[in-house]
Design a protein around this motif. Sequence first.
Motif, PDB file in Angstrom:
ATOM      1  N   VAL A  94       0.854  -1.184   0.000  1.00 34.09           N
ATOM      2  CA  VAL A  94       0.000   0.000   0.000  1.00 34.09           C
ATOM      3  C   VAL A  94       0.891   1.235   0.000  1.00 34.09           C
ATOM      4  O   VAL A  94       1.697   1.417   0.922  1.00 34.09           O
ATOM      5  N   GLN A  95       0.786   2.065  -1.043  1.00 34.16           N
ATOM      6  CA  GLN A  95       1.533   3.319  -1.066  1.00 34.16           C
ATOM      7  C   GLN A  95       0.756   4.384  -0.292  1.00 34.16           C
ATOM      8  O   GLN A  95      -0.469   4.455  -0.385  1.00 34.16           O
ATOM      9  N   LEU A  96       1.482   5.198   0.443  1.00 33.83           N
ATOM     10  CA  LEU A  96       0.873   6.208   1.298  1.00 33.83           C
ATOM     11  C   LEU A  96       1.343   7.601   0.899  1.00 33.83           C
ATOM     12  O   LEU A  96       2.509   7.787   0.518  1.00 33.83           O
ATOM     13  N   LEU A 116       6.284   6.731   1.428  1.00 35.05           N
ATOM     14  CA  LEU A 116       5.944   5.816   2.515  1.00 35.05           C
ATOM     15  C   LEU A 116       5.057   4.701   1.979  1.00 35.05           C
ATOM     16  O   LEU A 116       4.260   4.899   1.060  1.00 35.05           O
ATOM     17  N   ALA A 117       5.205   3.523   2.550  1.00 29.13           N
ATOM     18  CA  ALA A 117       4.406   2.376   2.105  1.00 29.13           C
ATOM     19  C   ALA A 117       4.285   1.376   3.244  1.00 29.13           C
ATOM     20  O   ALA A 117       5.129   1.327   4.148  1.00 29.13           O
ATOM     21  N   PHE A 118       3.211   0.584   3.185  1.00 24.95           N
ATOM     22  CA  PHE A 118       3.086  -0.551   4.099  1.00 24.95           C
ATOM     23  C   PHE A 118       3.158  -1.810   3.263  1.00 24.95           C
ATOM     24  O   PHE A 118       2.386  -1.989   2.323  1.00 24.95           O
ATOM     25  N   SER A 119       4.098  -2.677   3.594  1.00 23.35           N
ATOM     26  CA  SER A 119       4.258  -3.948   2.887  1.00 23.35           C
ATOM     27  C   SER A 119       3.657  -5.075   3.716  1.00 23.35           C
ATOM     28  O   SER A 119       4.097  -5.325   4.842  1.00 23.35           O
ATOM     29  N   ALA A 120       2.648  -5.729   3.140  1.00 28.34           N
ATOM     30  CA  ALA A 120       2.060  -6.877   3.831  1.00 28.34           C
ATOM     31  C   ALA A 120       2.975  -8.094   3.724  1.00 28.34           C
ATOM     32  O   ALA A 120       2.866  -9.026   4.511  1.00 28.34           O
TER      33      ALA A 120
END
Length: 197
Positions: A94-96, A116-120
């Motif tokens: 998910v890119q933030l 910023l990103a969240f990597s699952a």
Amino acid sequence: MSRNRARLAAAGAAVALAVTGASGVAVADTAPAAPTGSAVVHENTTFLKDSAVNGLVVIPLPSATPSYDGTAGFSATFPVAGGSVNLPAYYGNVQLGGGLLFINVFTGKSAVFKQLAFSADTWQLTGVPVDGTAPVALLDPAGATTVNRAGTTQTLSAADLQVDAEGAQYVDAKLNTSFFKAGQSVGSFSLTFTAGS
């Protein structure tokens, strides 16, 4: 070719062009919708006090939205800017929007992270240093974690948010401090992601 046949052929070509043009406009008007949602990084009052005593300040950059509560602490909300993720299956990214600025007011040193990103896949919140190209793992959701899915919307809620070893080493070096430690508790983390169409 007779004059009537030529007129019919020309009329047919005009109709075909009109239909093709109209469908091209329709496709342009119905572009896929982008994903929506947000990630919230919450810093508890203990982390805020400890970092302040050490002269360290973390500031969310636009398009993130900060908020503060004297009892609960400080929060920053980062809007979803893109990506594709399957949280229950632990894959995707998910890119933030927005960024993070770390400042050491005692030394005048700073570190800025963009993209910023969240990597699952790795279960990490990452950021790319403003003077670099490779992402750095900054924070790791931990503790009691809940993942849910309802239709196209997925949510993640983590009771604890910890400093990643890579992020601690990178930020300490940039700020000329030894404050950040691997596994250090920052607060909590939540993510809401609604897939586009």
